[in-house]
Write an enzyme that holds these catalytic residues in place. Structure first.
Site, PDB file in Angstrom:
ATOM      1  N   GLY A  27       0.835  -1.186   0.066  1.00  8.17           N
ATOM      2  CA  GLY A  27      -0.055  -0.159  -0.093  1.00  8.17           C
ATOM      3  C   GLY A  27       1.057   1.395   0.044  1.00  8.17           C
ATOM      4  O   GLY A  27       2.039   1.195  -0.245  1.00  8.17           O
ATOM      5  N   HIS A  33       4.214   1.710  -8.428  1.00 13.39           N
ATOM      6  CA  HIS A  33       3.024   0.775  -8.257  1.00 13.39           C
ATOM      7  C   HIS A  33       2.023   0.751  -9.644  1.00 13.39           C
ATOM      8  O   HIS A  33       1.722  -0.252  -9.847  1.00 13.39           O
ATOM      9  CB  HIS A  33       2.117   0.807  -6.944  1.00 13.39           C
ATOM     10  CG  HIS A  33       3.293   0.783  -5.714  1.00 13.39           C
ATOM     11  ND1 HIS A  33       3.538   1.662  -4.885  1.00 13.39           N
ATOM     12  CD2 HIS A  33       3.985  -0.365  -5.369  1.00 13.39           C
ATOM     13  CE1 HIS A  33       4.251   1.261  -3.834  1.00 13.39           C
ATOM     14  NE2 HIS A  33       4.598   0.002  -4.029  1.00 13.39           N
TER      15      HIS A  33
END
Ligand code: PAF
Length: 277
Positions: A27, A33
């Site tokens: 996260g 990402h």
């Protein structure tokens, strides 16, 4: 996009899927990402991203408690990138066992492993579990975590996992700093200093490409430059790409890896360099 917390729901949702692509994360997502999600989205199958801050890979005194938990913002970014499923288990879903079996990969005690005891055992363990939960055809990892990628490719090979591991180029800020969830810890002065790490790797790679084989000298010079500018250096190391061990004298495909701390923030980076035969 579906947000799933339970393994049972994940399995039911993915039942029968044969071409799932998987992006494991902790996260606090950044453009690097999202680039991974976009890369595997192009493969055409369903894309699963996991978000799990894995306690097993943080050592005592590391940043597990303060690691940013930003699930709603992460989900927004993932949905915009075309992710189909976010799997965000809690720690009981991930580790229901009273005692967790740990996978200890080769190279676990070198480079970052020497400074973060247990880290790669924690990474390998959670990734093996996630692979068994998601059962992807493909998984993708960034090359910024070069040693992690090397270890996970070995894990997939050695345990005969039917998973294709893709590697993605390191995403960088315009000044060269590798994108990392931990860059958010840097104060303004530290952020201005941080690109030095990649600059020094680039200089060392240029020296090697120009014919230098004095790897120890290059490692020492880069470490001294970092230390002179307030960094605490864990290591700067020239290794063979094929083994991540010290290169043999005729080794041509090399990678320079470094880890150093600015204030309380530990940054890592690396650069591959190949020399002419
Ligand atoms: O690279 C990371 O974010 C983590 O190490 C990973 C692969 C998601 C395992 O927790």
């Amino acid at each position: 996009m579906r947000l799933i917390h339970s393994l049972a729901e994940l399995r039911a949702t993915l039942a029968g899927e044969r071409d799932t692509a998987f992006v494991p994360t902790m996260g606090n997502l950044h453009a690097g990402h999202i680039g991974l999600v976009e890369q595997v989205k192009a493969l055409g199958g369903p894309v699963v991203a996991s978000i799990f801050v894995n306690p097993l890979q943080f050592g005592a005194g590391e940043d597990f408690q303060r690691y940013p938990r930003t699930l709603p913002a992460d989900c927004e970014q993932l949905e915009a990138a075309g992710c189909d499923i976010v799997f965000a288990p809690d720690v009981h879903e991930m580790y229901p066992e009273a005692q967790t079996f740990h996978v200890l990969p080769p190279l676990a005690d070198q480079l970052c492993g020497a400074f973060r005891p247990g880290h790669f055992s924690g990474v390998a363990t959670v990734v093996l579990k996630l692979f068994n939960m998601v059962r992807p055809a493909t998984a993708i990892f960034g090359k910024k975590d070069y040693q992690q990628l090397f270890i996970l490719k070995g894990l997939a090979r050695q345990f005969n996992l039917p998973i294709r591991i893709l590697e993605a180029a390191t995403a960088r800020a315009p000044d060269g700093l590798a994108l990392s969830s931990r860059n958010g810890y840097l104060g303004a002065a530290e952020r201005a200093e941080a690109p030095r790490l990649f600059r020094l790797l680039t200089e060392a790679a240029a020296a090697i490409a120009a014919g230098s084989r004095d790897f120890a000298g290059l490692e020492r010079a880069a470490s001294a430059d970092l230390a002179a500018h307030g960094w605490r250096v864990d290591y700067v190391s020239v290794r063979a790409q094929a083994t991540l061990l010290a290169p043999a004298t005729d080794c041509r495909d090399l990678v320079i890896l470094a880890a150093a701390r600015l204030g309380s923030t530990r940054l890592i980076d690396n650069l591959e360099v190949s020399t002419a035969a």
